[in-house]
Design a protein around this motif. Structure first.
Motif, PDB file in Angstrom:
ATOM      1  N   LYS A 161      51.570  41.350  36.852  1.00 12.54           N
ATOM      2  CA  LYS A 161      51.410  42.720  37.342  1.00 12.54           C
ATOM      3  C   LYS A 161      50.197  43.353  36.683  1.00 12.54           C
ATOM      4  CE  LYS A 161      56.352  43.266  38.246  1.00 12.54           C
ATOM      5  NZ  LYS A 161      57.591  43.999  37.917  1.00 12.54           N
ATOM      6  N   ARG A 162      49.440  44.105  37.466  1.00 15.35           N
ATOM      7  CA  ARG A 162      48.181  44.634  36.947  1.00 15.35           C
ATOM      8  C   ARG A 162      48.064  46.145  37.007  1.00 15.35           C
ATOM      9  NH1 ARG A 162      43.167  40.670  38.560  1.00 15.35           N
ATOM     10  NH2 ARG A 162      44.052  38.736  37.781  1.00 15.35           N
ATOM     11  N   ASP A 163      48.709  46.803  37.944  1.00 15.73           N
ATOM     12  CA  ASP A 163      48.480  48.239  38.036  1.00 15.73           C
ATOM     13  C   ASP A 163      49.711  49.031  37.605  1.00 15.73           C
ATOM     14  OD1 ASP A 163      50.243  48.236  40.173  1.00 15.73           O
ATOM     15  OD2 ASP A 163      48.758  48.716  41.695  1.00 15.73           O
ATOM     16  N   ASP A 164      49.564  50.346  37.556  1.00 14.88           N
ATOM     17  CA  ASP A 164      50.637  51.198  37.052  1.00 14.88           C
ATOM     18  C   ASP A 164      51.858  51.209  37.965  1.00 14.88           C
ATOM     19  OD1 ASP A 164      49.096  51.846  34.890  1.00 14.88           O
ATOM     20  OD2 ASP A 164      48.323  53.715  35.761  1.00 14.88           O
ATOM     21  N   ASP A 165      51.675  50.812  39.229  1.00 14.20           N
ATOM     22  CA  ASP A 165      52.783  50.775  40.174  1.00 14.20           C
ATOM     23  C   ASP A 165      53.509  49.431  40.179  1.00 14.20           C
ATOM     24  OD1 ASP A 165      52.477  53.399  41.187  1.00 14.20           O
ATOM     25  OD2 ASP A 165      50.766  52.732  42.379  1.00 14.20           O
ATOM     26  N   GLY A 166      53.069  48.497  39.337  1.00 19.15           N
ATOM     27  CA  GLY A 166      53.717  47.195  39.283  1.00 19.15           C
ATOM     28  C   GLY A 166      53.196  46.205  40.293  1.00 19.15           C
ATOM     29  N   ASN A 167      52.148  46.553  41.037  1.00 24.04           N
ATOM     30  CA  ASN A 167      51.587  45.642  42.030  1.00 24.04           C
ATOM     31  C   ASN A 167      50.527  44.741  41.404  1.00 24.04           C
ATOM     32  OD1 ASN A 167      53.051  47.003  44.110  1.00 24.04           O
ATOM     33  ND2 ASN A 167      51.472  48.595  44.124  1.00 24.04           N
ATOM     34  N   SER A 168      50.381  43.548  41.943  1.00 31.05           N
ATOM     35  CA  SER A 168      49.234  42.713  41.583  1.00 31.05           C
ATOM     36  C   SER A 168      48.040  43.170  42.407  1.00 31.05           C
ATOM     37  CB  SER A 168      49.547  41.238  41.848  1.00 31.05           C
ATOM     38  OG  SER A 168      50.505  40.770  40.924  1.00 31.05           O
ATOM     39  N   LEU A 169      46.866  43.041  41.831  1.00 34.36           N
ATOM     40  CA  LEU A 169      45.699  43.701  42.403  1.00 34.36           C
ATOM     41  C   LEU A 169      44.478  42.788  42.401  1.00 34.36           C
ATOM     42  CD1 LEU A 169      44.851  46.567  43.415  1.00 34.36           C
ATOM     43  CD2 LEU A 169      44.234  47.092  41.058  1.00 34.36           C
ATOM     44  N   HIS A 170      43.867  42.620  43.562  1.00 31.97           N
ATOM     45  CA  HIS A 170      42.528  42.044  43.728  1.00 31.97           C
ATOM     46  C   HIS A 170      42.402  40.562  43.371  1.00 31.97           C
ATOM     47  CE1 HIS A 170      41.405  45.987  44.727  1.00 31.97           C
ATOM     48  NE2 HIS A 170      41.086  46.447  43.530  1.00 31.97           N
ATOM     49  N   GLY A 171      43.478  39.818  43.454  1.00 34.46           N
ATOM     50  CA  GLY A 171      43.359  38.370  43.316  1.00 34.46           C
ATOM     51  C   GLY A 171      43.246  37.879  41.893  1.00 34.46           C
ATOM     52  N   LEU A 172      42.735  36.635  41.755  1.00 32.22           N
ATOM     53  CA  LEU A 172      42.793  35.940  40.466  1.00 32.22           C
ATOM     54  C   LEU A 172      41.439  35.459  39.960  1.00 32.22           C
ATOM     55  CD1 LEU A 172      45.932  33.702  41.207  1.00 32.22           C
ATOM     56  CD2 LEU A 172      45.873  35.842  39.907  1.00 32.22           C
ATOM     57  N   VAL A 173      40.345  35.800  40.643  1.00 34.10           N
ATOM     58  CA  VAL A 173      39.066  35.194  40.241  1.00 34.10           C
ATOM     59  C   VAL A 173      38.009  36.232  39.856  1.00 34.10           C
ATOM     60  CG1 VAL A 173      39.480  33.103  41.577  1.00 34.10           C
ATOM     61  CG2 VAL A 173      38.261  35.020  42.648  1.00 34.10           C
ATOM     62  N   MET A 174      38.393  37.490  39.652  1.00 35.07           N
ATOM     63  CA  MET A 174      37.408  38.506  39.272  1.00 35.07           C
ATOM     64  C   MET A 174      36.724  38.177  37.953  1.00 35.07           C
ATOM     65  SD  MET A 174      38.797  42.290  40.266  1.00 35.07           S
ATOM     66  CE  MET A 174      40.257  42.217  39.216  1.00 35.07           C
ATOM     67  N   ASP A 175      37.471  37.586  37.025  1.00 36.96           N
ATOM     68  CA  ASP A 175      36.893  37.273  35.718  1.00 36.96           C
ATOM     69  C   ASP A 175      36.697  35.777  35.524  1.00 36.96           C
ATOM     70  OD1 ASP A 175      39.548  36.603  35.612  1.00 36.96           O
ATOM     71  OD2 ASP A 175      39.950  37.585  33.691  1.00 36.96           O
ATOM     72  N   ALA A 176      36.792  35.008  36.592  1.00 37.95           N
ATOM     73  CA  ALA A 176      36.606  33.561  36.492  1.00 37.95           C
ATOM     74  C   ALA A 176      35.131  33.229  36.276  1.00 37.95           C
ATOM     75  CB  ALA A 176      37.114  32.875  37.756  1.00 37.95           C
ATOM     76  N   VAL A 177      34.875  32.127  35.594  1.00 38.02           N
ATOM     77  CA  VAL A 177      33.509  31.628  35.430  1.00 38.02           C
ATOM     78  C   VAL A 177      33.174  30.747  36.634  1.00 38.02           C
ATOM     79  CG1 VAL A 177      31.966  30.233  34.029  1.00 38.02           C
ATOM     80  CG2 VAL A 177      33.618  31.742  32.924  1.00 38.02           C
ATOM     81  N   TRP A 178      32.143  31.130  37.356  1.00 38.70           N
ATOM     82  CA  TRP A 178      31.673  30.348  38.490  1.00 38.70           C
ATOM     83  C   TRP A 178      30.476  29.509  38.041  1.00 38.70           C
ATOM     84  CZ3 TRP A 178      33.075  31.317  43.955  1.00 38.70           C
ATOM     85  CH2 TRP A 178      34.175  32.182  44.082  1.00 38.70           C
ATOM     86  N   GLN A 179      30.320  28.345  38.653  1.00 38.68           N
ATOM     87  CA  GLN A 179      29.229  27.435  38.317  1.00 38.68           C
ATOM     88  C   GLN A 179      28.124  27.540  39.363  1.00 38.68           C
ATOM     89  OE1 GLN A 179      29.406  25.745  35.427  1.00 38.68           O
ATOM     90  NE2 GLN A 179      31.479  26.580  35.096  1.00 38.68           N
ATOM     91  N   ALA A 180      26.888  27.625  38.877  1.00 42.01           N
ATOM     92  CA  ALA A 180      25.756  27.645  39.797  1.00 42.01           C
ATOM     93  C   ALA A 180      25.534  26.251  40.362  1.00 42.01           C
ATOM     94  CB  ALA A 180      24.503  28.138  39.083  1.00 42.01           C
ATOM     95  N   GLY A 181      25.438  26.178  41.675  1.00 40.15           N
ATOM     96  CA  GLY A 181      25.192  24.910  42.345  1.00 40.15           C
ATOM     97  C   GLY A 181      23.801  24.881  42.943  1.00 40.15           C
ATOM     98  N   ARG A 182      23.742  24.545  44.221  1.00 41.97           N
ATOM     99  CA  ARG A 182      22.449  24.399  44.895  1.00 41.97           C
ATOM    100  C   ARG A 182      21.697  25.725  44.970  1.00 41.97           C
ATOM    101  NH1 ARG A 182      24.231  21.981  50.492  1.00 41.97           N
ATOM    102  NH2 ARG A 182      25.708  23.702  50.165  1.00 41.97           N
ATOM    103  N   ILE A 183      20.407  25.650  44.704  1.00 38.32           N
ATOM    104  CA  ILE A 183      19.515  26.780  44.913  1.00 38.32           C
ATOM    105  C   ILE A 183      18.481  26.335  45.939  1.00 38.32           C
ATOM    106  CG2 ILE A 183      17.821  28.320  43.866  1.00 38.32           C
ATOM    107  CD1 ILE A 183      19.347  28.087  41.253  1.00 38.32           C
ATOM    108  N   GLU A 184      18.329  27.110  46.996  1.00 34.57           N
ATOM    109  CA  GLU A 184      17.454  26.741  48.101  1.00 34.57           C
ATOM    110  C   GLU A 184      16.377  27.802  48.279  1.00 34.57           C
ATOM    111  OE1 GLU A 184      20.034  26.370  51.466  1.00 34.57           O
ATOM    112  OE2 GLU A 184      21.507  25.181  50.358  1.00 34.57           O
ATOM    113  N   PRO A 185      15.243  27.661  47.569  1.00 37.05           N
ATOM    114  CA  PRO A 185      14.163  28.632  47.730  1.00 37.05           C
ATOM    115  C   PRO A 185      13.344  28.332  48.985  1.00 37.05           C
ATOM    116  CG  PRO A 185      13.561  26.996  46.097  1.00 37.05           C
ATOM    117  CD  PRO A 185      14.950  26.649  46.556  1.00 37.05           C
ATOM    118  N   GLY A 186      12.729  29.369  49.528  1.00 33.52           N
ATOM    119  CA  GLY A 186      11.897  29.191  50.696  1.00 33.52           C
ATOM    120  C   GLY A 186      10.826  30.254  50.764  1.00 33.52           C
ATOM    121  N   ALA A 187      10.026  30.202  51.807  1.00 35.86           N
ATOM    122  CA  ALA A 187       8.923  31.140  51.949  1.00 35.86           C
ATOM    123  C   ALA A 187       9.404  32.534  52.351  1.00 35.86           C
ATOM    124  CB  ALA A 187       7.927  30.624  52.985  1.00 35.86           C
TER     125      ALA A 187
END
Length: 331
Positions: A94-120
């Motif tokens: 539970k995350r909020d004052d009303d006892g509801n879970s809020l906004h999923g589970l990956v807001m503070d997750a570490v994401w990995q940088a993958g492909r970078i595709e630069p162009g003109a």
């Protein structure tokens, strides 16, 4: 010749990627924590950001306002953090004052940088996250791999969030995004808002939709009507989800300033949650949260969405949104 670049940056202790075009705009800064879009500058706004980001790294540490959060495996609220899927009951923290879970589970997750595709004339980067793939998250014993692709050009930013079920059983899933938007130099109260849907989701005091058909209200001619041509936000205090049958084209929400510039958010499908930020601390940056989501709040507990939220083993589902600024032409 490649003119768009990707460089490493930092927001306090948090590593970022900075995507940038020639001359400094367009420019987007994305934190690897949460795959969070911290700022976005476009040619029509110069160096000013159309995304209202975190004021300080400390605010980012606390995730104050969930600014530009990627929302998965559900968006918005889940009543009491509880749901039943295929006969088994699951309980989120539970995350909020009303006892509801809020906004999923990956807001503070570490994401990995993958492909970078630069162009003109554009640049794209893909980030990946396996936080949901381990099946070790309380309340979510499934195996879902996430990726998000950011594509930046002079036309704006396109975000595409993709989920893949790597498990052996079906998984419940709803994707979304939580950006706060602004037009630099324009007071939010003076801007006009136009929304693509003609129905509002009616919620209780805890912002959980009412049961059954009571949740659906036509907004034409009511105080909740922000259909074309839109109306001034003025002192509106909104935390509302808008829904309604729509065609195959993208759904466009528009924030228009008195100077003729319009900021548009176009989403593939789904609902839009609009939040004026009135319940945030007074020292927070202003901005209007226009949140593209696949489904309404508490989707895991809605019988009418039981089939739509289901992702079968081996399947992928993507959900995308685009931001751009253009100037209205008169005469």
């Amino acid at each position: 010749m490649t003119t768009y670049t990707a460089t490493e940056g930092r927001f306090g202790p948090y590593p970022t990627l900075i995507l940038q075009g020639p001359g400094g705009t367009p420019r987007a800064e994305i934190a690897l924590r949460g795959a969070t879009l911290l700022s976005l500058s476009l040619p029509e706004t110069g160096l000013d950001s159309v995304v209202s980001g975190y004021a300080t790294p400390d605010d980012f540490a606390a995730l104050t306002g969930a600014r530009s959060a990627i929302l998965a495996p559900y968006s918005n609220r889940l009543a009491d953090g509880r749901y039943v899927f295929d006969g088994a009951e699951h309980q989120f923290a539970k995350r909020d004052d009303d006892g509801n879970s809020l906004h999923g589970l990956v807001m503070d997750a570490v994401w990995q940088a993958g492909r970078i595709e630069p162009g003109a004339d554009r640049i794209a980067v893909e980030l990946t996250c396996d936080t949901l793939r381990s099946a070790e998250q309380p309340g979510y014993p499934f195996h879902v791999h996430l990726s998000v692709r950011f594509e930046l050009s002079a036309d704006g930013l396109r975000l595409t969030l993709t989920a893949r079920n790597d498990g052996e059983s079906d998984a419940p899933l709803g994707l979304g995004w939580h950006p706060y938007l602004r037009l630099p130099g324009q007071a939010l109260a003076d801007c006009r808002l136009t929304l693509p849907h003609t129905e509002r989701i009616v919620s209780d005091a805890r912002l959980i939709p009412l049961p059954g058909n009571d949740a659906y209200q036509h907004v034409r001619g009511t105080e909740h009507d922000f259909c074309a041509p839109g109306r001034a936000l003025a002192q509106s205090r909104l935390d509302d989800c808008y829904w309604g049958p729509n065609g195959n084209g993208g759904l466009v929400s528009t924030l228009t300033g008195s100077d003729g510039r319009s900021l548009t958010l176009t989403q593939d499908r789904g609902v839009v949650q609009v939040y004026t930020g009135h319940s945030l601390p007074a020292d927070q940056p202003s901005g209007l949260a226009i949140e593209p989501n696949e489904f309404m709040p508490d989707a895991f507990n809605r019988p009418e969405l039981a089939r739509a939220i289901r992702l079968v083993p081996g399947a992928e589902r993507s959900f995308g949104a685009s931001l751009r600024v253009h100037r209205e032409h008169t005469g």
